[in-house]
Design a protein around this motif. Structure first.
Motif, PDB file in Angstrom:
ATOM      1  N   ALA A   2       0.835  -1.186   0.000  1.00 53.53           N
ATOM      2  CA  ALA A   2       0.000   0.000   0.000  1.00 53.53           C
ATOM      3  C   ALA A   2       0.877   1.245   0.000  1.00 53.53           C
ATOM      4  CB  ALA A   2      -0.922  -0.006   1.222  1.00 53.53           C
ATOM      5  N   SER A   3       0.230   2.406  -0.260  1.00 49.82           N
ATOM      6  CA  SER A   3       0.978   3.659  -0.277  1.00 49.82           C
ATOM      7  C   SER A   3       1.551   3.939   1.101  1.00 49.82           C
ATOM      8  CB  SER A   3       0.044   4.799  -0.694  1.00 49.82           C
ATOM      9  OG  SER A   3      -1.037   4.903   0.212  1.00 49.82           O
ATOM     10  N   ASP A   4       2.536   4.799   1.121  1.00 45.99           N
ATOM     11  CA  ASP A   4       3.274   5.101   2.334  1.00 45.99           C
ATOM     12  C   ASP A   4       2.370   5.787   3.359  1.00 45.99           C
ATOM     13  OD1 ASP A   4       4.984   5.962   4.287  1.00 45.99           O
ATOM     14  OD2 ASP A   4       6.475   6.793   2.922  1.00 45.99           O
ATOM     15  N   PRO A   5       2.081   5.141   4.515  1.00 46.66           N
ATOM     16  CA  PRO A   5       1.201   5.760   5.521  1.00 46.66           C
ATOM     17  C   PRO A   5       1.888   6.866   6.300  1.00 46.66           C
ATOM     18  CG  PRO A   5       2.051   3.681   6.343  1.00 46.66           C
ATOM     19  CD  PRO A   5       2.541   3.807   4.928  1.00 46.66           C
ATOM     20  N   LEU A   6       3.207   7.020   6.112  1.00 45.12           N
ATOM     21  CA  LEU A   6       3.950   8.012   6.874  1.00 45.12           C
ATOM     22  C   LEU A   6       4.391   9.194   6.024  1.00 45.12           C
ATOM     23  CD1 LEU A   6       6.203   5.604   8.969  1.00 45.12           C
ATOM     24  CD2 LEU A   6       4.221   6.889   9.765  1.00 45.12           C
ATOM     25  N   GLN A   7       3.993   9.185   4.754  1.00 45.34           N
ATOM     26  CA  GLN A   7       4.427  10.249   3.856  1.00 45.34           C
ATOM     27  C   GLN A   7       3.903  11.599   4.357  1.00 45.34           C
ATOM     28  OE1 GLN A   7       3.183   9.688  -0.168  1.00 45.34           O
ATOM     29  NE2 GLN A   7       4.639  11.169  -0.995  1.00 45.34           N
ATOM     30  N   GLN A   9       4.264  13.022   7.064  1.00 52.17           N
ATOM     31  CA  GLN A   9       3.866  13.019   8.469  1.00 52.17           C
ATOM     32  C   GLN A   9       5.073  13.362   9.335  1.00 52.17           C
ATOM     33  OE1 GLN A   9       0.581  12.298   9.514  1.00 52.17           O
ATOM     34  NE2 GLN A   9       0.148  12.370   7.326  1.00 52.17           N
ATOM     35  N   GLU A 573      -4.538   6.933  18.264  1.00 54.92           N
ATOM     36  CA  GLU A 573      -4.406   7.143  16.827  1.00 54.92           C
ATOM     37  C   GLU A 573      -3.563   8.378  16.543  1.00 54.92           C
ATOM     38  OE1 GLU A 573      -5.309   5.196  14.419  1.00 54.92           O
ATOM     39  OE2 GLU A 573      -6.302   3.744  15.733  1.00 54.92           O
ATOM     40  N   THR A 575       0.155   9.929  14.084  1.00 55.01           N
ATOM     41  CA  THR A 575       1.388   9.607  13.372  1.00 55.01           C
ATOM     42  C   THR A 575       2.271   8.666  14.191  1.00 55.01           C
ATOM     43  OG1 THR A 575       1.334  11.770  12.296  1.00 55.01           O
ATOM     44  CG2 THR A 575       3.418  10.580  12.256  1.00 55.01           C
ATOM     45  N   ARG A 578       1.109   5.186  13.782  1.00 57.28           N
ATOM     46  CA  ARG A 578       1.426   4.659  12.450  1.00 57.28           C
ATOM     47  C   ARG A 578       2.908   4.314  12.344  1.00 57.28           C
ATOM     48  NH1 ARG A 578      -2.543   8.504  11.142  1.00 57.28           N
ATOM     49  NH2 ARG A 578      -1.034  10.151  10.703  1.00 57.28           N
ATOM     50  N   GLN A 623      10.121   3.667   3.946  1.00 50.26           N
ATOM     51  CA  GLN A 623       9.072   4.498   4.527  1.00 50.26           C
ATOM     52  C   GLN A 623       9.515   5.118   5.865  1.00 50.26           C
ATOM     53  OE1 GLN A 623       5.314   2.480   4.850  1.00 50.26           O
ATOM     54  NE2 GLN A 623       5.280   1.843   2.713  1.00 50.26           N
TER      55      GLN A 623
END
Length: 647
Positions: A2-7, A9, A573, A575, A578, A623
């Motif tokens: 999947a796409s980077d969840p930390l981009q 952030q 919840e 950053t 994540r 990531q």
């Protein structure tokens, strides 16, 4: 993936540091401040003579005792804080500073003070605890002998009761029975908690602990004691390790640490625990705090190395695109990310595993909810796994961090050499790691059955060989294990390996549990097969030992992953959650990748799936790369304690 969840952030470093510091953040911050006050010792360790360095370490230990940070786990009525959890947190954090200071703190307040507190009774507490807490009485923990290693039950020091004088006579039988590598013995210790065979009226009642004087108030070694310096060591030369011989030393009857056994004036021996083996293991079990602290100290020392290496990797530039004067920072190279970021993930996993074992220690020894013997044994097993794998991981992390800093990392000024040399011995004191993993495996093989704890290696083989299960409870336990194995086999229901998402925690857990169960049951089958074939028990155990150690290692790694996953699930919840989730995924996949040959041999990974795991590890490193420095900043290592010229 999947796409980077930390981009795009940003990590909230103060919040993440608070999460890592946990309920004892104020304790940890107090220790940090105190260590900064004594940061000069990091330089003095390399400029002072050995004797002067040892004296400087002693002075720092006594000064730290004056701040209250060393007595958190000792009774309030004797100047302590009465909080074992706070004591462990303080000790762990002290590993950011000079490690000779750390070890001397552990010897004085954890081992010596812990022995008096946990094995003694009110008469000992009133007489000695206040002076131990303040550092006025410096002591030793005299258990280890030259000739027996980890086999404490075979100690060759004897304490024979003399009814006429109401004294115990301490005698070292021969050179193999000399007390060896005893911290505080060579220079500063004035008393020792001595472990010896207790003999009354010709009957040996097994190993007990007594308090014995070593030096008088002028520092002279007392008659009946001989002490020799162990000499220069690979590291920790601020600790005065020594060898002790007892040559007819007489100590009063009242010096027997008598919580679990006592001797009356007339020579009557009595104990609330009738079984001598159970009594022995109960006494040793009370000293598990030292093992917990050693593991935590090593893990925190490795954080110093990672902080230096990651920060340097984010500053140091080397090479770059053709026709460009701009060089690339090291951490932008994929291989450099691969070198360091999985180490960050493992260190976080070990931190949360250590947090779990420390919480268990606090609950059980504070008797918050009435600890059962089963829970105490579970704590001993978890502590053994965390200490052994945590100290090995620390050495590996320090070495890799040094390499990631190139030749500059080899300079003593940048602290890696001191960290490595000092942490090296953590793998063998407070229990040799390989022996500790045998303890872990023994617990797993018997579902922590209480009676199994009293068996030696030969009897253990016989016990496991008899798992043709003679009781309903044993049959139920074995059936449960076999059902777990059956359900985990590919093609028999449950999670499909090929269909499971690479970042699915259920898949991670199923892989780690399956490996653990397979290795554990395989070790049991080999033990049984060897015995059924008529091979001598000693030979059976020796042949199966590598399988036993592998099973124990897999058990520990599964526990560490579960501790990390639980922390992620309980984090609010945002950053930070994540980022922790990505680190947790990276830790799990790194374990699977590191053992993928085994998983492929046993049908749990296809070739394509194995390649996908490798690719996922690399993607997670990519990531997490922008956040690597924030992740190590959250360790909270004070800049004054880094002692580096790399940045």
């Amino acid at each position: 993936m999947a796409s980077d969840p930390l981009q795009d952030q940003h990590i909230d470093v103060p919040a993440l540091r608070d999460l890592l510091d946990g309920r004892y953040r104020d304790v940890r911050n107090r220790v940090r401040d105190n260590l900064v006050e004594h940061a000069s010792i990091l330089d003095e360790a390399e400029t002072l003579s050995t004797d002067d360095y040892r004296d400087r370490v002693r002075d720092v230990v006594v000064e730290l005792a004056g701040t209250g940070q060393t007595g958190y786990g000792l009774p309030k009525e004797y100047g302590g804080g009465g909080d074992i959890g706070a004591s462990v947190a303080a000790f762990e954090t002290s590993a950011f500073g000079d490690l000779s200071v750390l070890v001397k703190l552990g010897v004085q307040f954890g081992l010596f003070g812990g022995a008096v507190l946990q094995l003694g009774t009110e008469r000992h507490h009133k007489k000695y605890m206040a002076d131990i807490t303040s550092g006025a009485l410096l002591g030793c923990f005299a258990m280890t002998e030259t000739g027996h290693g980890s086999n404490v039950q075979a100690l060759g020091t004897y304490a024979t009761y003399d009814k006429e004088t109401q004294e115990f006579v301490l005698q070292t039988q021969d050179d193999s029975a000399r007390k060896d590598y005893i911290g505080n013995a060579a220079r500063h210790g004035t008393m020792a908690a001595v472990f010896a065979q207790l003999v009354v009226d010709g009957e040996n009642h097994g190993v007990h602990a007594l308090l014995a004087p070593l030096r008088d108030d002028k520092g002279k070694v007392v008659d009946g004691v001989r002490i020799e310096d162990c000499g220069h060591k690979h590291g920790l030369n601020g600790v005065d390790n020594g060898r002790i011989w007892f040559e007819g030393l007489r100590v009063p009857r009242e010096n027997l640490l008598n919580k679990y056994a006592d001797v009356d004036e007339d020579g009557t021996y009595h104990s609330p625990i009738d079984n001598p083996d159970r009594r022995f293991f109960t006494m040793l079990g009370t000293l598990v705090q030292g093992r917990v602290c050693v593991g935590g100290g090593a893990i925190n020392a490795s954080k110093v190395a990672l902080k230096i290496a990651v920060t340097y990797g984010n500053r140091r530039r080397q090479f770059g695109p053709k026709d460009s004067e701009t060089e690339i920072v090291l951490l932008d190279y994929g291989m450099h990310q691969r070198r360091l970021i999985p180490l960050i993930a493992r260190t976080y996993a070990l931190h949360f595993a250590q947090e779990r074992v420390s919480a268990d220690l606090h609950r059980i020894f504070s008797d918050v909810d009435g600890a059962s013997e089963r829970r105490r044994k579970a704590l001993e097993s978890r502590a053994a796994a965390t200490k052994s794998l945590g100290t090995w991981a620390a050495l590996d992390t320090i070495q890799r961090s040094r390499e990631a800093c190139g030749g500059a990392g080899y300079l003593s000024v940048n602290r890696f050499s001191a960290l490595y040399d000092d942490v090296d011995v953590f793998t063998t004191f407070e229990g040799d790691n390989t022996v500790l993993l045998q303890l872990v495996a023994k617990g797993r093989l018997t579902d922590l059955a209480a009676e199994f704890n009293s068996l030696n290696q030969v009897d253990m083989v016989g016990y496991v060989a008899g798992l043709a299960v003679e009781t309903v409870v044993e049959r139920t336990q074995m059936r449960s294990l076999l059902e777990r194995l059956r359900d985990a086999v590919p093609g028999r229901g449950g999670l499909s390996d090929e269909d499971a998402g690479l970042l699915d925690p259920d898949w991670h857990l199923s892989m780690l549990r399956w490996r653990e169960d397979h290795l554990t049951s395989g070790a049991a089958r080999r033990l049984k097969s060897g015995m059924d074939g008529g091979t001598a028990p000693e030979e059976v155990f020796s042949r199966v030992q590598p399988h036993i150690i592998a099973a124990a290692r897999s058990h520990g790694e599964r526990l560490f992953y579960e501790a990390f996953l639980t922390k992620v699930q309980n984090t609010p919840e945002g950053t930070n959650k994540r980022a922790l989730g990505a680190l947790c995924d990276l830790y799990a996949l790194s374990l699977i990748e590191g053992d993928r040959a085994w998983f492929m041999e046993h049908g749990r990974l296809s070739g394509d799936r194995s390649k996908a795991v490798q690719a996922a590890v690399e993607e997670l490193c990519r990531q997490l790369r922008p956040h690597a420095e924030d992740l190590v900043d959250a360790f909270g290592v004070p800049p004054e304690l880094l002692r580096t010229e790399l940045f």
